[in-house]
Design an enzyme around this catalytic site. Structure first.
Site, PDB file in Angstrom:
ATOM      1  N   GLU A 160      14.742 -17.653 -31.824  1.00  0.00           N
ATOM      2  CA  GLU A 160      14.413 -18.408 -30.612  1.00  0.00           C
ATOM      3  C   GLU A 160      13.931 -17.427 -29.548  1.00  0.00           C
ATOM      4  OE1 GLU A 160      16.584 -21.418 -27.384  1.00  0.00           O
ATOM      5  OE2 GLU A 160      17.792 -20.221 -28.790  1.00  0.00           O
ATOM      6  N   GLU A 182      17.547 -26.463 -18.840  1.00  0.00           N
ATOM      7  CA  GLU A 182      18.930 -26.417 -19.273  1.00  0.00           C
ATOM      8  C   GLU A 182      19.793 -26.506 -18.022  1.00  0.00           C
ATOM      9  OE1 GLU A 182      19.054 -23.960 -23.411  1.00  0.00           O
ATOM     10  OE2 GLU A 182      19.186 -22.771 -21.577  1.00  0.00           O
TER      11      GLU A 182
END
Length: 374
Positions: free
Chosen positions: A150, A233
Site C-alpha cells: 500500500e 480517514e
C-alpha cells in the site's frame, strides 16, 4: 500507528432519504446518499464511490455527486493512537471484487506507459483526519482480498495522527517534498508520503510514486497495480469533508516483464553484492537490503545469512522471512522475489530496536557464498 485491515467493501442495501436517488452497483445520475456500511455506487460510468465504514458501528453517510462525494453524517470516533473509523473514497480499479466499470486494472507495472491522476479536496476545521490517496499493488493480478503493498499519499494531516512505521527520509515527487514513512500494519506493507503542508488539489503522475517505491526495493516491475483510491480517514469529526473531483488514467504499452531463467547456479551458491542502507534513531532503526546477482546464472531461491551487532533485534520485516537467533540473522525470499536474473536485484527490509550505539553488519553470505559490499 498501526491501522487495522480495511473490511470488505461488499454488497449491501443503501439507506437514503426520500429526496435523493438510491442506487447500488449502478450509476449516480443525481445526488445519492449512502449510509450502508459498505455501500457503493458509480460515477461518470468510470469510478466507484464507497462508504467503507470499517472501523466503527456508528452511522456514517456520504452524499455522492457526479464528480465526488461529501461526508454528511459521521457519528463515530476512534482514539488517535489506533485505526481510523472508515475510508470513504472514490476509486479506479478493483477493491474486494468490486471493480470500476471498464477498468484495465490489474495491470503489471512493467506494462504501464503512463499513470496520471488529479484530485481536489474540500477540508474542514476542528476534526482529526487525513486526506489520503492510496495506490495498491500485489505480486499477482489480485481483484479480491488484501494486497501486499500500500502506497499512501497524505495530502493533509490534521490532529495527533501519524502514518504506519517510522520516518526513513524525504523525497521530491510531483514538484513537492514529501516525508517518507515505512512500516507494516501486520496485513500489508505500507510506504507513506506525507505532505509538508495541506494540499487541496494535485495533478500528478501516479507512476512516479510507484517507481519511487520500486526503487526502495518494496516492489518489482513484475508486480501489479490493482487500484488507486482517494478519500479520507477520519478519527474524530469530519462532517463536510469532500472530494470535489477525481480522475485517473492508466495506459499500457510498457515493456512486459520476462521471467528470469530457471537454471540454478552450480552448487547452489551465488555470486552477489549487497547494499545495506540503514536509518537509526536513539532506540530503533530500519534497514533496506539490496541483493545484486553478479554471476552469469539466475539465482532461484535464496537464503541470506549475517550477524547483527550486539544490542540489535529485528521486530518486523517486509519482502523476506527474517528470523534471528542471538546475533545471527537468516533472511529467506518470499514467493515474488525468489528469482534473481544475472545483473538483477532483489530487496527486503526490516525494522528493529537497538540498545546502545548503532552500527551496520560487516559481512553477508547468500546461499553459502560470501557477498561483496556495494
Amino acid at each position: 500507528m498501526k491501522r487495522q485491515l480495511r473490511a470488505l467493501a461488499v454488497a449491501g442495501l443503501l439507506v437514503a432519504s426520500s429526496l435523493v436517488a438510491v442506487t447500488f452497483g449502478g450509476t449516480a445520475s443525481a445526488d445519492t446518499l449512502i449510509c450502508e456500511q459498505y455501500g457503493s455506487t458509480t460515477i461518470q460510468g468510470r469510478y466507484v464511490v464507497q462508504n467503507n465504514r470499517w472501523g466503527t458501528t456508528a452511522q456514517q453517510c456520504i452524499n455522492v455527486t457526479s464528480s465526488g462525494f461529501e461526508i454528511t453524517t459521521l457519528n463515530g470516533s476512534s482514539p488517535t493512537n489506533g485505526a481510523p473509523t472508515a475510508y470513504p473514497s472514490v476509486f479506479f480499479g478493483c477493491h474486494y471484487t468490486n471493480c470500476s466499470p471498464g477498468t484495465n486494472l490489474p495491470i503489471q507495472v512493467s506494462q504501464i506507459s503512463s499513470a496520471t491522476s488529479s484530485i481536489s479536496y474540500r477540508y474542514v476545521s476542528g476534526a482529526t483526519y487525513n486526506a489520503s490517496y492510496d495506490i495498491w499493488l500485489d505480486p499477482s493480478p489480485k481483484r479480491d482480498g488484501v494486497n501486499q503493498m500500500e502506497i499512501m499519499i497524505w495530502l493533509n494531516r490534521q490532529g495527533p495522527i501519524q502514518p504506519i512505521g517510522s520516518v526513513v527520509g524525504t523525497t521530491n515527487l510531483a514538484g513537492r517534498t514529501w516525508e517518507v514513512w515505512r512500516g507494516s500494519n501486520g496485513s500489508n506493507n505500507v510506504i507513506s508520503y506525507v505532505a509538508q503542508s495541506a494540499i487541496s488539489s494535485l495533478n500528478f503522475s501516479v507512476l512516479d510514486f510507484i517507481n519511487d517505491t520500486r526503487n526502495r526495493g518494496a516492489i518489482t516491475n513484475s508486480w501489479y497495480l490493482t487500484s488507486i483510491q482517494a478519500g479520507f480517514e477520519p478519527w474524530q469529526g469530519g462532517v463536510g469533508l469532500a472530494v470535489t473531483s477525481f480522475s485517473a488514467n492508466v495506459n499500457g504499452g510498457g515493456n512486459p516483464t520476462n521471467p528470469p531463467p530457471t537454471t540454478p547456479p552450480p552448487g547452489g551458491g551465488a555470486s552477489c553484492a549487497v547494499k545495506y542502507t540503514a536509518n537509526s534513531w536513539n532506540n530503533g532503526f530500519t534497514a533496506d537490503v539490496q541483493i545484486t546477482n553478479t554471476g552469469s546464472s539466475a539465482i532461484n531461491g535464496w537464503t541470506m545469512n549475517y550477524n547483527l551487532p550486539s544490542g540489535q533485534t529485528v521486530t518486523n520485516a517486509w519482502n523476506a522471512t527474517v528470523s534471528q537467533s542471538g546475533s545471527a540473522v537468516t533472511a529467506r525470499n518470499v514467493s515474488h522475489n525468489g528469482s534473481i536474473a544475472p545483473g538483477g536485484t532483489a530487496s527486503f527490509g526490516y525494522q528493529g530496536t537497538v540498545n546502545g550505539s548503532y552500527s551496520s553488519p560487516s559481512s553477508f553470505s547468500l546461499n553459502g557464498a560470501t557477498c561483496s559490499r556495494n
